[in-house]
Write an enzyme that holds these catalytic residues in place. Structure first.
Site, short mmCIF file in Angstrom:
data_model
loop_
_atom_site.label_atom_id
_atom_site.label_comp_id
_atom_site.label_asym_id
_atom_site.label_seq_id
_atom_site.Cartn_x
_atom_site.Cartn_y
_atom_site.Cartn_z
N HIS A 272 0.81 -1.23 0.00
CA HIS A 272 0.00 0.00 0.00
C HIS A 272 0.85 1.27 0.00
CE1 HIS A 272 -3.69 -2.37 1.72
NE2 HIS A 272 -3.35 -2.74 0.51
N ASN B 173 -3.61 -12.89 15.71
CA ASN B 173 -4.58 -11.79 15.74
C ASN B 173 -5.38 -11.89 17.03
OD1 ASN B 173 -6.84 -9.98 15.15
ND2 ASN B 173 -6.19 -10.11 13.01
N1 APR Z 1 -1.74 -8.00 17.87
C1 APR Z 1 -2.32 -8.72 16.87
N2 APR Z 1 -3.40 -8.30 16.19
C2 APR Z 1 -3.91 -7.10 16.52
C3 APR Z 1 -3.37 -6.30 17.55
C4 APR Z 1 -2.23 -6.80 18.24
N3 APR Z 1 -1.63 -6.12 19.21
N4 APR Z 1 -4.11 -5.16 17.64
C5 APR Z 1 -5.07 -5.26 16.71
N5 APR Z 1 -4.97 -6.42 16.03
C6 APR Z 1 -5.77 -6.89 14.89
C7 APR Z 1 -7.24 -6.58 14.95
O1 APR Z 1 -7.94 -7.62 15.62
C8 APR Z 1 -7.62 -6.50 13.47
O2 APR Z 1 -8.02 -7.77 12.96
O3 APR Z 1 -5.30 -6.18 13.76
C9 APR Z 1 -6.33 -6.10 12.78
C10 APR Z 1 -6.32 -4.70 12.19
O4 APR Z 1 -7.26 -4.65 11.16
P1 APR Z 1 -7.48 -3.34 10.26
O5 APR Z 1 -7.61 -2.15 11.14
O6 APR Z 1 -8.59 -3.64 9.34
O7 APR Z 1 -6.11 -3.18 9.48
P2 APR Z 1 -5.61 -3.89 8.14
O8 APR Z 1 -6.10 -5.29 8.04
O9 APR Z 1 -4.14 -3.67 8.07
O10 APR Z 1 -6.31 -3.01 7.03
C11 APR Z 1 -5.97 -3.26 5.68
O11 APR Z 1 -7.25 -1.45 4.90
O12 APR Z 1 -7.98 0.60 5.43
C12 APR Z 1 -7.12 -0.07 4.61
O13 APR Z 1 -5.16 0.60 3.53
C13 APR Z 1 -5.68 0.32 4.81
O14 APR Z 1 -3.73 -1.12 4.86
C14 APR Z 1 -5.05 -0.92 5.37
C15 APR Z 1 -5.97 -2.00 4.89
#
Ligand code: APR
Length: 245
Positions: free
Chosen positions: A116, A209
């Site tokens: 990204h 996760n």
């Molecule tokens: N350890 C492990 N997992 C965690 C922790 C932690 N300390 N804290 C949060 N999480 C998990 C949450 O349970 C969730 O499933 O991380 C995940 C974060 O999810 P999102 O906020 O949706 O982030 P991501 O999957 O990276 O989003 C993908 O979406 O909005 C766009 O471009 C943006 O790159 C991003 C993409």
């Protein structure tokens, strides 16, 4: 020892991919996107993460990213980033990240695909020039191109845009023996396809996760712990096993 079955599989593995998302950087103090307190809660995605939103109001979009840059500049890579960097000494290991924060590289990982983009890069909407800009905060909002004076945009991938290095990411996913899926809600494509691709080519899938995701259904190992804790335990288990070999 914990994660015994996983450690045994890792001892046989050669090629490892770690697909990471915002959750791996959460313990560095960078908010995730979804869920309560997530970044998208305060800012409508269509305003700050689409080309149309940027064309309508570049200043608002840059203010959002400037805030994010300030936050990221204060953050340090955490133990989960560090363990992945150290594992490169033992494996043909690639990090495929959806994060734009650059923390994997700061932790010392060399094989990093930033699907990204990267929040420290700018791209000119007129001449296409790509530059690094580390000003925190930005000197002008919206910033202008040093070459042609055109409007700069963050060199990050917005909704509806193609991701960077997709072909390489697919190939690595097809080839790996083990894929870690760390801290991603696995809702955004094409990144969310990659664990499926790896799994269908025979890789073992290890999800780390705090919550259930679509990957949990078919993952071979599901670790419901914060990324730093899980990665520390895995690395300790591996070191113990390497020493015992
Ligand atoms: N350890 C492990 N997992 C965690 C922790 C932690 N300390 N804290 C949060 N999480 C998990 C949450 O349970 C969730 O499933 O991380 C995940 C974060 O999810 P999102 O906020 O949706 O982030 P991501 O999957 O990276 O989003 C993908 O979406 O909005 C766009 O471009 C943006 O790159 C991003 C993409």
């Amino acid at each position: 020892m914990c994660h015994q079955g996983l450690i045994e599989i890792l001892l046989d593995a050669k090629k490892i991919v770690a697909l990471t998302g915002a959750g791996i950087s959460a313990e560095s103090g960078i908010p995730t996107f979804r869920g309560s307190g997530g970044l998208w809660e305060g800012y409508p995605v269509e305003k700050v993460a689409t080309v149309e939103g940027f064309e309508r109001d570049p200043e608002l979009v840059w203010r959002f990213y400037d805030e994010m840059r300030i936050n990221i500049a204060r953050a340090e890579p955490n133990e989960a980033h560090m363990v992945l960097a150290k594992m490169e000494n033992h494996y043909d290991l690639w990090v495929i990240t959806q994060n734009i924060d650059g923390l994997h590289t700061r932790a010392g990982s060399r094989n990093v695909i930033e699907l990204h983009g990267n929040i420290w890069r700018t791209k000119c909407t007129e001449c296409g020039r790509v530059d690094y800009n580390y000003d925190v905060p930005l000197r002008e909002i919206p910033p202008k191109c040093g070459k042609c004076g055109g409007l700069l945009r963050p060199d990050v991938v917005w909704f509806g845009e193609p991701v960077y290095d997709a072909d390489k990411a697919y190939k690595l996913s097809e080839e790996c023996d083990v894929m870690f899926v760390i801290g991603t809600s696995a809702q955004v494509y094409p990144a969310a396809y990659l664990p499926r691709v790896a799994w269908s080519h025979g890789a073992k899938i290890v999800e780390i996760n705090l919550e259930k995701t679509p990957v949990s259904r078919y993952a071979d190992f599901v670790i419901r712990k914060p990324a730093t804790v899980a990665m520390r335990e895995i690395y300790q288990g591996l070191l113990g096993a390497f020493q015992g070999e």
